[in-house]
Design a protein around this motif. Structure first.
Motif, PDB file in Angstrom:
ATOM      1  N   THR A 153      33.378  17.970  42.965  1.00 57.68           N
ATOM      2  CA  THR A 153      33.106  19.208  43.702  1.00 57.68           C
ATOM      3  C   THR A 153      32.282  20.165  42.854  1.00 57.68           C
ATOM      4  N   GLN A 154      32.261  19.921  41.564  1.00 54.82           N
ATOM      5  CA  GLN A 154      31.419  20.732  40.652  1.00 54.82           C
ATOM      6  C   GLN A 154      30.904  19.832  39.546  1.00 54.82           C
ATOM      7  N   LYS A 155      29.594  19.844  39.373  1.00 53.53           N
ATOM      8  CA  LYS A 155      28.991  19.018  38.339  1.00 53.53           C
ATOM      9  C   LYS A 155      28.391  19.912  37.251  1.00 53.53           C
ATOM     10  N   PRO A 156      28.367  19.428  36.012  1.00 53.45           N
ATOM     11  CA  PRO A 156      27.782  20.240  34.927  1.00 53.45           C
ATOM     12  C   PRO A 156      26.270  20.299  35.042  1.00 53.45           C
ATOM     13  N   ASP A 157      25.701  21.357  34.483  1.00 54.42           N
ATOM     14  CA  ASP A 157      24.255  21.547  34.502  1.00 54.42           C
ATOM     15  C   ASP A 157      23.645  21.122  33.157  1.00 54.42           C
ATOM     16  N   ASN A 158      22.424  20.606  33.230  1.00 48.05           N
ATOM     17  CA  ASN A 158      21.693  20.314  31.996  1.00 48.05           C
ATOM     18  C   ASN A 158      21.538  21.589  31.175  1.00 48.05           C
ATOM     19  N   GLN A 159      21.561  21.449  29.856  1.00 52.38           N
ATOM     20  CA  GLN A 159      21.462  22.629  28.994  1.00 52.38           C
ATOM     21  C   GLN A 159      20.463  22.387  27.870  1.00 52.38           C
ATOM     22  N   ASP A 160      19.657  23.407  27.620  1.00 52.57           N
ATOM     23  CA  ASP A 160      18.774  23.447  26.448  1.00 52.57           C
ATOM     24  C   ASP A 160      19.286  24.550  25.538  1.00 52.57           C
ATOM     25  N   CYS A 168      29.454  23.980  26.503  1.00 51.21           N
ATOM     26  CA  CYS A 168      30.600  23.582  27.328  1.00 51.21           C
ATOM     27  C   CYS A 168      30.090  23.014  28.642  1.00 51.21           C
ATOM     28  N   PHE A 169      30.469  21.756  28.935  1.00 53.82           N
ATOM     29  CA  PHE A 169      30.188  21.125  30.219  1.00 53.82           C
ATOM     30  C   PHE A 169      31.484  21.118  31.031  1.00 53.82           C
ATOM     31  N   SER A 170      31.447  21.605  32.279  1.00 57.24           N
ATOM     32  CA  SER A 170      32.645  21.697  33.106  1.00 57.24           C
ATOM     33  C   SER A 170      32.435  20.932  34.405  1.00 57.24           C
ATOM     34  N   THR A 171      33.503  20.232  34.847  1.00 58.37           N
ATOM     35  CA  THR A 171      33.465  19.521  36.119  1.00 58.37           C
ATOM     36  C   THR A 171      34.733  19.810  36.902  1.00 58.37           C
ATOM     37  N   ALA A 172      34.625  19.715  38.221  1.00 51.12           N
ATOM     38  CA  ALA A 172      35.792  19.794  39.103  1.00 51.12           C
ATOM     39  C   ALA A 172      35.684  18.641  40.085  1.00 51.12           C
ATOM     40  N   PHE A 173      36.838  18.092  40.522  1.00 52.82           N
ATOM     41  CA  PHE A 173      36.805  16.898  41.344  1.00 52.82           C
ATOM     42  C   PHE A 173      38.052  16.816  42.211  1.00 52.82           C
ATOM     43  N   SER A 233      29.320  11.641  36.638  1.00 54.27           N
ATOM     44  CA  SER A 233      28.351  12.741  36.671  1.00 54.27           C
ATOM     45  C   SER A 233      27.708  12.816  35.294  1.00 54.27           C
ATOM     46  N   THR A 234      26.409  12.753  35.269  1.00 56.76           N
ATOM     47  CA  THR A 234      25.684  12.719  34.001  1.00 56.76           C
ATOM     48  C   THR A 234      24.905  14.013  33.816  1.00 56.76           C
ATOM     49  N   VAL A 235      24.903  14.505  32.589  1.00 53.24           N
ATOM     50  CA  VAL A 235      24.215  15.748  32.253  1.00 53.24           C
ATOM     51  C   VAL A 235      23.447  15.517  30.950  1.00 53.24           C
ATOM     52  N   LEU A 236      22.355  16.218  30.814  1.00 48.71           N
ATOM     53  CA  LEU A 236      21.525  16.076  29.621  1.00 48.71           C
ATOM     54  C   LEU A 236      21.664  17.309  28.747  1.00 48.71           C
ATOM     55  N   LEU A 237      21.923  17.086  27.460  1.00 43.95           N
ATOM     56  CA  LEU A 237      21.956  18.162  26.469  1.00 43.95           C
ATOM     57  C   LEU A 237      20.731  17.997  25.570  1.00 43.95           C
ATOM     58  N   PHE A 238      20.001  19.085  25.457  1.00 40.90           N
ATOM     59  CA  PHE A 238      18.841  19.053  24.570  1.00 40.90           C
ATOM     60  C   PHE A 238      19.000  20.155  23.536  1.00 40.90           C
TER      61      PHE A 238
END
Length: 825
Positions: A153-160, A168-173, A233-238
């Motif tokens: 129900t909530q996916k983490p956002d990519n972060q630079d 901090c990556f947060s998810t809800a499910f 759910s996959t997120v990219l950290l740069f």
């Protein structure tokens, strides 16, 4: 037995079936089934009895629990025996099921099945199959359990982010429990520990990364699974990489006069990267002389029509929000001998060592000759001539009066000759021609402390206040011109008062003179007395508050006549307040009262009226509560002044909860002053305090905020170190306290600020001092001072940079140089 008109034998999906097409009494028997392969065989038997009467239904295979996932199809099956004709009915939670788009019942070859399409959560329940013929009925039940696969129900956002940040990556499910949550970096699972912290609950999970580095840039995956399925759910950290030069400027570059030169460099790192060029620490930009080109990762500086003046140190700085890097090149333009820097006049101290230098451009090799008063100087015990690149130097050991005179340097090569000369005189130590003088001034004025000097240049002037180095601010300016040192103050304040010292030094010595600056504040009223009405026979109190430089004279007057303490009047004065109290007010005490305060630089006055009535006066605050600040661990005072007819009842409240007198709180009401003292302050004592005054005529209240501040406290001190020359040194400390915190580092009472040799970083919880390249001169005590507006503290650490000892061994006619490392004991 084989398939035919009587029997039908099938084998499908490891299930063997034999069907007697028309059962007769003669088919009653025991039947055996055998199965075999190359490595073994097995068998089982069963009995079949054919009766000549109608048999009621019997379930040979009952319904069983069936698990299904939302959106999928399932089938519930059972087997039934008994005489035909037989009817089959299906029920869910005791309600009969009808065939349709949702449900499809089927009865074939003694097998009853119910297909349920596109499962929903509401399809869960108890299902019953009921078989009926003319001999009776039978039923069997089974449970359908619909499982919900996990869904985000909530996916983490990519972060630079920049290096050192916390991510901090947060998810809800949602989904049917139990849910298994895992985090991965690429394909490798992450667990809590080190820089990772994973938080999980029934419907939420987060992954926190502390102090990230560029190597932490990756793909991060949150995997949630249960028996019904799995989602990711996959997120990219740069983590942005600071720029690093992969192609640096040439350390040195030789250019023929008149040619153009090109300096090029290339970096790697995260965009956006900016480039700046400097020549001898001065920034340069595109012009007719310089052409600067740059792309995302490359830059070039072209110097047009090079001349000797273009020689120097060229620096390229690449920077982004993630950091910076630099590289440099020493550019030399070659031509016939020409002095880039001539010999300079020299003031030297008798007995010291003297070095005169000049810089020449042109093509080497050179022939270099030094002269004193037209006489050639040769290398000997007293004189040493050095030629290093373009720098020429003459060193004279232990200067004497005979070394004073005119010096000349002549440089020759195959194409020309150049010369320069200078005059050498003895240096004069600094001396005060006119010293600082004590000064007294008023608050708000502009004043200057000034002294005149004589002595040889260059001179270095510094100022101290109460033996601590003084820095320029908006209101404090330091000027040194024409051998006059001046310290100028704008809008003078009381805290500017103190002992000021001017320190001046040159190579011949140093001198100090001091003076005291006294800042006087004219007497003035800071809080005027308030008019009051009192009931005849009650006490009456007037209070005024004031400020100013002591001594202060305060007095109360009525009708121009000074009032002093007597059986009817009581006058009490402190450094900043004065109270006039009429013990028992009478009608004749009504009237205007004046208060006056004065000192030798000013005065102030105010007036108030006392009205004596023969009626009950409701309470009134003539001085209300004021916002107060307290220090953690100490105590705070809250007070207000109340007028009105006695008796007056005083109540105190904190955040609407009444405060009672106890060991921590002391409540008093004396001589119309309501007073609350709070001891052993802590953060919980901060808040809104209200004072309520009540008598028979009414009630009045006033409120104010108490702020509890914490003085700085050092949690972790820097550690003393012993290091080798060239090492990187870092002192770290942790601190707590109410911000803002003012953190400073000192060595030998001189403040250390960031420069090319060191870096000072600080925030409201920590500070560090980093020395990039340790030298033996860095050895000593380093002090870190921390202060805020309620206190200060300090800590220190010792740095010892191990030196090198050069020892000369003589062995006959041979001499050996040995280098020893001086280790600390």
């Amino acid at each position: 037995m084989i398939s035919g008109r009587k029997y039908k034998i099938t084998l499908k999906d490891n299930t063997a079936t034999m069907k007697i097409l028309t059962a007769e009494r003669g088919d009653t028997a025991e039947y055996r089934m055998e199965v075999s392969n190359k490595v073994g065989k097995d068998q089982c038997t069963c009995s079949v009895t054919v009766l000549d009467r109608i048999m009621p239904p019997t379930f040979t295979k009952s319904l069983k629990r069936v698990d299904g996932n939302i959106g999928h199809d399932v089938s519930m099956e059972c087997k039934v025996s008994g005489s035909q004709p037989m009817t089959i009915a299906w029920f869910k939670d005791e309600q009969e099921i009808k065939s349709g788009a949702k449900f499809q019942p089927e009865f074939k070859d003694s097998s009853a099945s119910l297909k349920v399409f596109k499962l929903e959560k509401s399809d869960s329940g108890v299902y019953m199959c009921k078989a009926t013929n003319s001999a009776g009925f039978k039923d069997t039940s089974g449970t359908l359990y619909v499982k919900e696969p996990p869904a985000f129900t909530q996916k983490p956002d990519n972060q630079d982010v920049i290096p050192g940040a916390t991510v901090c990556f947060s998810t809800a499910f949602t989904g049917t429990a139990p849910l298994t949550v895992k985090w991965f970096k690429e394909e490798k699972e992450i667990v809590t520990g080190g820089m990772y912290f994973i938080k999980k609950d029934a419907s939420f999970s987060s992954l926190q990364l502390q102090s990230v580095k560029p190597s932490d840039s990756s793909k991060y995956t949150c995997q949630v699974s249960n028996d019904a399925g799995m989602v990711e759910s996959t997120v990219l950290l740069f983590v942005k990489e600071p720029p690093v030069f992969v192609r640096r400027l040439d350390a040195t570059k030789l250019i023929t006069s008149g040619d153009s030169a090109k300096l090029e460099a290339k970096v790697v790192g995260s965009p956006i990267i900016g480039f700046k060029w400097f020549k001898d620490e001065m920034e340069i930009s595109s012009s007719a002389k310089y052409i600067i080109n740059q792309t995302d990762l490359e830059t070039a500086l072209e110097i047009i029509n090079c001349t000797v003046e273009d020689s120097g140190e060229y620096l390229c700085v690449a920077s982004s929000e993630a950091g910076s890097d630099r590289c440099s090149s020493a550019v030399s333009v070659k031509e016939p001998p020409m002095f880039v820097r001539s010999l300079e006049p020299k003031d030297v101290v008798k007995g010291s060592e003297m070095t005169i230098e000049c810089q020449v451009s042109g093509s080497s090799p050179f022939t270099v000759t030094f002269y004193k008063n037209s006489k050639v100087i040769r290398n000997d015990k007293k004189h040493r001539i050095t030629v290093k690149d373009e720098l020429l130097a003459l060193q004279v050991q232990v200067v004497e009066a005979g070394d004073v005179g005119s010096y000349q340097c002549i440089v020759e090569n195959e194409v020309g000759r150049a010369s320069c000369d200078c005059q050498v005189t003895l240096k004069e130590p600094p001396m005060f021609v006119r010293k600082l003088e004590n000064l007294s001034s008023l608050v708000g004025r502009d004043v200057s402390l000034q002294c005149n000097l004589k002595g040889s240049e260059p001179m270095t002037v510094s100022w101290l206040k109460d033996n601590r180095e003084l820095k320029e601010t908006e209101s404090v300016r330091m000027v040194f011109e024409n051998k006059t040192a001046m310290l100028h103050f704008s809008n003078l304040q009381s805290q500017d008062g103190g002992k000021y010292s001017c320190q001046v030094q040159n190579q011949a010595g140093s001198q100090t003179c001091s003076a005291v600056l006294t800042v006087k504040e004219p007497a003035k009223i800071t809080e005027e007395s308030k008019s009051v009405s009192v009931t005849q026979g009650d006490p009456a109190t007037l209070e005024a508050r004031f400020s100013g430089t002591k001594p202060l004279k305060a007095r109360w007057l009525k009708a121009g006549k000074e009032l002093s303490s007597s059986p009817r009047f009581k006058v009490q004065s402190t450094d900043n307040s004065s109270v006039l109290k009429i013990i028992k007010a009478e009608k004749s005490d009504s009237g205007e009262y004046a208060f006056e305060v004065s000192n030798d630089v000013g005065h102030g006055s105010c007036e108030a009226t006392i009205t004596v009535l023969d009626q009950i006066i409701p309470p009134k605050f003539t001085r209300k509560l004021k916002q107060t600040e307290g220090i953690k661990g100490s105590f705070a005072h809250l007070e207000c002044l109340v007028s009105g007819s006695l008796p007056i009842t005083i109540q105190w409240y904190k955040d609407e909860k009444e405060v009672q007198s106890d060991e921590k709180h002391k409540c008093t009401f004396f001589e119309n002053v309501a007073f609350l003292e709070i001891s052993d302050l802590n953060s919980k004592d901060g808040g809104s305090y209200t004072c309520i005054a009540t008598n028979k005529a009414g009630t009045v209240q006033c409120s104010a905020i108490l702020f509890v501040k914490e003085p700085p406290c050092i949690l972790e001190k820097p550690e003393s170190m012993n290091v080798l020359p060239g090492s990187k040194v870092q002192f770290n400390m942790l601190v707590s306290g109410t911000p803002p915190l003012n953190i400073k580092w000192f060595k030998n009472q001189k403040e250390i600020v960031s420069n090319n040799d060191c870096s000072v970083t600080k925030d409201n919880t920590s500070s560090s001092l980093e020395l990039f390249f340790a030298k033996t001169s860095y050895s000593g005590e380093y002090v870190c001072e921390v202060q805020n507006d309620v206190g200060s503290t300090s800590c220190q650490a010792t740095l010892f940079v191990k030196g090198f000892l050069l020892v000369l061994f003589l062995n006959g006619s041979n001499a050996f140089l040995s280098l020893f490392l001086c280790l600390s004991l």
